[in-house]
Motif scaffolding. Structure first.
Motif, PDB file in Angstrom:
ATOM      1  N   VAL A 265      42.342  23.576  37.716  1.00 51.30           N
ATOM      2  CA  VAL A 265      43.303  22.865  38.295  1.00 51.30           C
ATOM      3  C   VAL A 265      43.718  21.746  37.714  1.00 51.30           C
ATOM      4  N   SER A 266      45.246  21.413  37.527  1.00 45.60           N
ATOM      5  CA  SER A 266      45.495  20.313  36.793  1.00 45.60           C
ATOM      6  C   SER A 266      45.696  19.113  37.736  1.00 45.60           C
ATOM      7  N   SER A 267      45.411  17.947  37.496  1.00 43.86           N
ATOM      8  CA  SER A 267      45.500  16.842  38.407  1.00 43.86           C
ATOM      9  C   SER A 267      47.181  16.451  38.126  1.00 43.86           C
ATOM     10  N   THR A 268      47.892  16.929  37.384  1.00 47.89           N
ATOM     11  CA  THR A 268      49.183  16.544  37.091  1.00 47.89           C
ATOM     12  C   THR A 268      50.082  17.490  37.958  1.00 47.89           C
ATOM     13  N   TRP A 269      49.526  18.581  38.689  1.00 46.82           N
ATOM     14  CA  TRP A 269      50.352  19.494  39.331  1.00 46.82           C
ATOM     15  C   TRP A 269      50.649  19.038  40.707  1.00 46.82           C
ATOM     16  N   ASP A 270      51.610  19.164  41.195  1.00 48.88           N
ATOM     17  CA  ASP A 270      51.828  18.520  42.908  1.00 48.88           C
ATOM     18  C   ASP A 270      50.900  19.734  43.549  1.00 48.88           C
ATOM     19  N   LEU A 271      49.977  19.283  44.196  1.00 46.04           N
ATOM     20  CA  LEU A 271      49.080  20.364  45.004  1.00 46.04           C
ATOM     21  C   LEU A 271      49.820  20.621  46.308  1.00 46.04           C
ATOM     22  N   GLY A 272      50.465  19.953  46.851  1.00 44.72           N
ATOM     23  CA  GLY A 272      51.358  20.190  47.940  1.00 44.72           C
ATOM     24  C   GLY A 272      52.476  21.462  47.691  1.00 44.72           C
ATOM     25  N   GLU A 273      53.015  21.285  46.502  1.00 43.97           N
ATOM     26  CA  GLU A 273      53.960  22.212  46.069  1.00 43.97           C
ATOM     27  C   GLU A 273      53.039  23.648  45.554  1.00 43.97           C
ATOM     28  N   VAL A 274      52.089  23.402  45.115  1.00 46.25           N
ATOM     29  CA  VAL A 274      51.037  24.269  44.762  1.00 46.25           C
ATOM     30  C   VAL A 274      50.733  25.414  46.016  1.00 46.25           C
ATOM     31  N   GLU A 275      50.231  24.705  46.963  1.00 41.71           N
ATOM     32  CA  GLU A 275      49.972  25.299  48.065  1.00 41.71           C
ATOM     33  C   GLU A 275      51.333  26.115  48.789  1.00 41.71           C
ATOM     34  N   ARG A 276      52.220  25.246  48.778  1.00 43.68           N
ATOM     35  CA  ARG A 276      53.503  25.797  49.457  1.00 43.68           C
ATOM     36  C   ARG A 276      54.007  26.913  48.681  1.00 43.68           C
ATOM     37  N   ASP A 277      54.053  27.091  47.402  1.00 34.68           N
ATOM     38  CA  ASP A 277      55.030  27.992  46.653  1.00 34.68           C
ATOM     39  C   ASP A 277      54.008  28.869  45.997  1.00 34.68           C
ATOM     40  N   TRP A 278      52.736  28.681  45.727  1.00 34.61           N
ATOM     41  CA  TRP A 278      51.891  29.500  44.853  1.00 34.61           C
ATOM     42  C   TRP A 278      50.567  29.966  45.476  1.00 34.61           C
ATOM     43  N   LYS A 279      50.406  29.450  46.402  1.00 37.15           N
ATOM     44  CA  LYS A 279      49.034  29.930  46.941  1.00 37.15           C
ATOM     45  C   LYS A 279      48.655  31.666  47.055  1.00 37.15           C
ATOM     46  N   GLU A 280      49.819  32.215  47.857  1.00 35.05           N
ATOM     47  CA  GLU A 280      49.546  33.479  48.097  1.00 35.05           C
ATOM     48  C   GLU A 280      49.580  34.309  46.958  1.00 35.05           C
ATOM     49  N   LYS A 281      50.277  33.826  45.932  1.00 35.28           N
ATOM     50  CA  LYS A 281      50.113  34.343  44.554  1.00 35.28           C
ATOM     51  C   LYS A 281      49.031  34.408  43.721  1.00 35.28           C
ATOM     52  N   ILE A 282      48.526  33.170  43.926  1.00 31.52           N
ATOM     53  CA  ILE A 282      47.160  32.617  43.062  1.00 31.52           C
ATOM     54  C   ILE A 282      46.290  33.639  43.768  1.00 31.52           C
ATOM     55  N   ILE A 283      46.179  33.761  45.067  1.00 32.14           N
ATOM     56  CA  ILE A 283      45.026  34.516  45.645  1.00 32.14           C
ATOM     57  C   ILE A 283      45.110  35.924  45.436  1.00 32.14           C
ATOM     58  N   ALA A 284      46.512  36.463  45.472  1.00 29.49           N
ATOM     59  CA  ALA A 284      46.910  37.896  45.361  1.00 29.49           C
ATOM     60  C   ALA A 284      46.452  38.529  43.801  1.00 29.49           C
ATOM     61  N   GLN A 285      46.703  37.553  42.945  1.00 31.36           N
ATOM     62  CA  GLN A 285      46.566  38.023  41.652  1.00 31.36           C
ATOM     63  C   GLN A 285      45.635  37.491  40.752  1.00 31.36           C
ATOM     64  N   ASN A 286      44.544  36.945  41.601  1.00 33.77           N
ATOM     65  CA  ASN A 286      43.505  36.259  41.245  1.00 33.77           C
ATOM     66  C   ASN A 286      43.784  35.374  39.972  1.00 33.77           C
ATOM     67  N   SER A 287      44.763  34.296  40.262  1.00 35.13           N
ATOM     68  CA  SER A 287      45.243  33.651  38.923  1.00 35.13           C
ATOM     69  C   SER A 287      44.419  32.446  38.677  1.00 35.13           C
ATOM     70  N   LEU A 288      44.817  31.448  37.628  1.00 33.09           N
ATOM     71  CA  LEU A 288      44.229  30.343  37.353  1.00 33.09           C
ATOM     72  C   LEU A 288      42.642  30.620  36.690  1.00 33.09           C
ATOM     73  N   VAL A 289      42.367  31.565  36.262  1.00 33.04           N
ATOM     74  CA  VAL A 289      40.983  31.940  35.530  1.00 33.04           C
ATOM     75  C   VAL A 289      41.397  32.416  34.390  1.00 33.04           C
ATOM     76  N   SER A 290      40.053  32.679  33.701  1.00 32.66           N
ATOM     77  CA  SER A 290      40.310  33.311  32.171  1.00 32.66           C
ATOM     78  C   SER A 290      40.240  34.857  32.182  1.00 32.66           C
ATOM     79  N   LYS A 291      41.419  35.240  31.850  1.00 37.73           N
ATOM     80  CA  LYS A 291      41.541  36.858  31.821  1.00 37.73           C
ATOM     81  C   LYS A 291      42.720  37.440  31.007  1.00 37.73           C
ATOM     82  N   LEU A 292      42.691  38.318  30.442  1.00 30.86           N
ATOM     83  CA  LEU A 292      43.815  38.858  29.799  1.00 30.86           C
ATOM     84  C   LEU A 292      44.726  39.521  30.858  1.00 30.86           C
ATOM     85  N   SER A 293      46.162  39.234  30.693  1.00 29.67           N
ATOM     86  CA  SER A 293      47.002  39.446  31.492  1.00 29.67           C
ATOM     87  C   SER A 293      48.386  39.806  30.601  1.00 29.67           C
TER      88      SER A 293
END
Length: 296
Positions: A265-293
């Motif tokens: 998580v970056s403090s510079t990200w607007d976390l309200g915007e992250v939740e609104r626009d990205w939460k479902e994608k982050i969970i579905a794709q298991n994003s923001l972790v270390s992996k090959l993609s």
């Protein structure tokens, strides 16, 4: 100042596409927690808490009612941090322990003493860290000094997490690792720092995997003007306030963004915007972790 240029950094453009924040904004406004005393009777242990980001995190938790254990190498600087808290909040309860975070026995003693005094542990903030000047490729650096960065930045958080876990399981607590954008990018002449921060990101994933009842956040505080920044410099100029970093940590440990547990998580990200626009994608794709993609 480092001779490394921003243009030489690999991966700097690999970022979540959300508005950047440089100071406290409504979603993470800590006044909510001050007014509600969100962390009343919660016990928070913070390493590297005598100055800079760690000291600000401690102050903001105290304002929200937390009971504190502060850890740093110097008792004198710990006393200064404690005094700053007590001047603003005289009723605050604050323990201080001078220690090198690389010392396994000290880590055990501090966690044990914290629980003996307060009766519990709710939040561990592993903030202590170090880096070296970005002035030479790794084979030109002193190998002992190179490895020392790994010792402080990886072994230190590991030591405190190791002994905190049994207590955090009882309270369904949280761990915050103060990380860095260096966990994701490759900065020439900074292999020790980037490697250590990448390693702690992966370690956060393992803590989440092996202890799912504990929420774990790996937080980049932004580029903040601190003593460490002034000493070693870097190719990216300061772009964030110290209050932004502390308020992000407080927001994450308030239970409002548990879907980010085990993730970067970056403090510079607007976390309200992250939740609104990205939460479902982050969970579905298991994003923001270390992996090959690779693109599909």
């Amino acid at each position: 100042m480092s001779a490394v240029s921003a243009a030489s950094i690999i991966g700097f453009d690999e970022n979540l596409k959300v508005p950047n924040r440089n100071d406290v904004y409504p979603t993470i406004d800590p006044k909510v927690h001050y007014d509600a005393q969100t962390f009343a009777n919660k016990v928070v242990l913070i390493t590297g808490s005598s100055r800079g980001i760690g000291a600000q995190i401690a102050l903001q938790y105290a304002r929200a009612g937390a009971l504190l254990t502060l850890v740093a190498r110097s008792q004198a600087s710990l006393d200064e941090s404690k005094d700053a808290i007590l001047r603003e909040r005289p009723s605050a309860q604050v323990l201080t322990f001078p220690a090198d975070v690389r010392d396994v026995k000290k880590a055990e003693e501090i966690v044990t003493a914290t629980v003996a005094h307060f009766g519990r542990l709710d939040i561990l903030v592993a903030n202590a860290g170090t880096l070296r000047p970005m002035d030479q490729p790794f084979a030109s650096k002193d190998p002992t000094e190179w490895w020392n960065v790994l010792e402080v930045n990886v072994r230190g958080p590991y030591n405190f997490t190791h002994f905190a876990v049994p207590e955090l399981l009882k309270t369904k607590g949280q761990v915050v690792f103060l990380n860095s954008a260096a966990a994701q990018v490759r900065v020439p002449n900074s292999s020790e720092y980037c490697t250590s921060k990448h390693a702690i990101l992966r370690f956060a994933e393992f803590v989440t995997l092996e202890y799912p009842d504990i929420k774990v956040f790996s937080v980049h505080p932004g580029s903040v003007q601190t003593d460490m920044f002034d000493t070693f410099g870097g190719p990216i100029p300061p772009d964030s306030t110290i209050e932004l970093a502390a308020s992000t940590v407080q927001y994450l440990t308030s239970g409002k963004a548990d879907y980010l547990s085990g993730r970067f998580v970056s403090s510079t990200w607007d976390l309200g915007e992250v939740e609104r626009d990205w939460k479902e994608k982050i969970i579905a794709q298991n994003s923001l972790v270390s992996k090959l993609s690779l693109p599909v």
